[in-house]
Design a protein around this motif. Structure first.
Motif, short mmCIF file in Angstrom:
data_model
loop_
_atom_site.label_atom_id
_atom_site.label_comp_id
_atom_site.label_asym_id
_atom_site.label_seq_id
_atom_site.Cartn_x
_atom_site.Cartn_y
_atom_site.Cartn_z
N ALA A 53 0.85 -1.19 0.00
CA ALA A 53 0.00 0.00 0.00
C ALA A 53 0.88 1.24 0.00
CB ALA A 53 -0.91 0.00 1.23
N HIS A 54 0.50 2.23 -0.78
CA HIS A 54 1.22 3.51 -0.84
C HIS A 54 0.22 4.65 -0.69
CE1 HIS A 54 5.05 1.73 -2.00
NE2 HIS A 54 4.38 0.98 -2.84
N PRO A 55 -0.05 5.04 0.56
CA PRO A 55 -0.94 6.18 0.77
C PRO A 55 -0.22 7.50 0.49
CG PRO A 55 -0.18 5.32 2.88
CD PRO A 55 0.39 4.42 1.81
N TYR A 56 -0.97 8.49 0.11
CA TYR A 56 -0.44 9.83 -0.09
C TYR A 56 -1.57 10.81 0.21
CZ TYR A 56 -2.83 9.44 -4.60
OH TYR A 56 -3.77 9.25 -5.58
N THR A 57 -1.22 12.06 0.41
CA THR A 57 -2.21 13.07 0.72
C THR A 57 -2.84 13.56 -0.58
OG1 THR A 57 -0.98 13.74 2.67
CG2 THR A 57 -2.63 15.29 1.84
N HIS A 58 -4.13 13.29 -0.72
CA HIS A 58 -4.86 13.70 -1.92
C HIS A 58 -5.18 15.19 -1.85
CE1 HIS A 58 -7.86 14.10 -5.02
NE2 HIS A 58 -8.80 14.36 -4.14
N ASP A 59 -4.93 15.89 -2.94
CA ASP A 59 -5.26 17.30 -3.06
C ASP A 59 -6.56 17.44 -3.84
OD1 ASP A 59 -5.49 20.01 -3.57
OD2 ASP A 59 -3.56 20.18 -4.61
N PRO A 60 -7.65 17.88 -3.21
CA PRO A 60 -8.93 18.00 -3.91
C PRO A 60 -8.87 18.90 -5.15
CG PRO A 60 -9.23 18.30 -1.55
CD PRO A 60 -7.75 18.26 -1.81
N ALA A 61 -7.87 19.77 -5.24
CA ALA A 61 -7.75 20.67 -6.38
C ALA A 61 -6.96 20.05 -7.54
CB ALA A 61 -7.07 21.97 -5.95
N ALA A 62 -6.46 18.84 -7.36
CA ALA A 62 -5.66 18.18 -8.40
C ALA A 62 -6.51 17.99 -9.65
CB ALA A 62 -5.14 16.84 -7.92
N GLU A 63 -5.91 18.28 -10.81
CA GLU A 63 -6.64 18.17 -12.08
C GLU A 63 -6.68 16.74 -12.59
OE1 GLU A 63 -5.59 21.01 -15.07
OE2 GLU A 63 -5.35 22.61 -13.60
#
Length: 173
Positions: free
Chosen positions: A35-45
């Motif tokens: 598993a590779h979690p990362y912080t999702h940016d809601p503004a990501a295109e």
């Protein structure tokens, strides 16, 4: 099993009782995965490009899961985030004539995942799946782990086997 270098992997779950449907399916299948979690940016295109950048992985190894309608039937296509889906090639790969991207709401209802977190693994309804042939060029690939901000790394052979996929050149650079 992580091939990401300095990125610390999160150990695979010991039991299939917790996690997303994708991670539960991986644990139940007994395959090696990370598993590779990362912080999702809601503004990501672009969800896929965001994952590749956040994880420091070549975009050719990070695969996006797309749901298409081929002659009235939903089909899953798994292609590198560095390119696009060739709808004509997808239709041809499944013996169809015409393909179009599926309605996002229908894709979410059918797979049980939200757009940007649709995994080819552990879907609510198992759909016919085609993995781009380029995935086989890598020792491991990353796909959505079933939610935004989580990718799972596994061998492309395990991905194909667990999804019952066929492989075909359905992605375009």
């Amino acid at each position: 099993m992580s091939a990401l270098g300095s990125l610390p992997p999160v150990a695979k779950r010991a039991t299939p009782s917790a996690g997303t449907p994708a991670t539960v399916a991986l644990s139940a299948a007994g395959v090696d995965w990370t598993a590779h979690p990362y912080t999702h940016d809601p503004a990501a295109e672009s969800f896929g490009t965001e994952a590749a950048t956040a994880l420091g992985v070549a975009p050719e190894r990070v695969l996006k899961t797309l749901v298409a309608d081929v002659d009235g039937a939903l089909v899953v296509a798994v292609v590198p985030v560095s390119g696009t889906l060739d709808l004509k090639a997808l239709a041809s790969a499944v013996g169809g004539k015409r393909a179009a991207m599926a309605d996002p709401a229908l894709a979410e209802r059918t797979t049980g995942y939200v757009v940007g977190g649709i995994s080819p693994l552990g879907q609510r309804k198992r759909l016919r799946t085609v993995v781009d042939a380029s995935a086989l060029e890598h020792d491991t690939v990353l796909v959505s782990g079933g939610r935004r901000g989580l990718d799972v790394e596994l061998s492309p052979a395990d991905l194909v086997r667990l999804t019952g996929a066929t492989t075909a050149p359905v992605g375009r650079p």
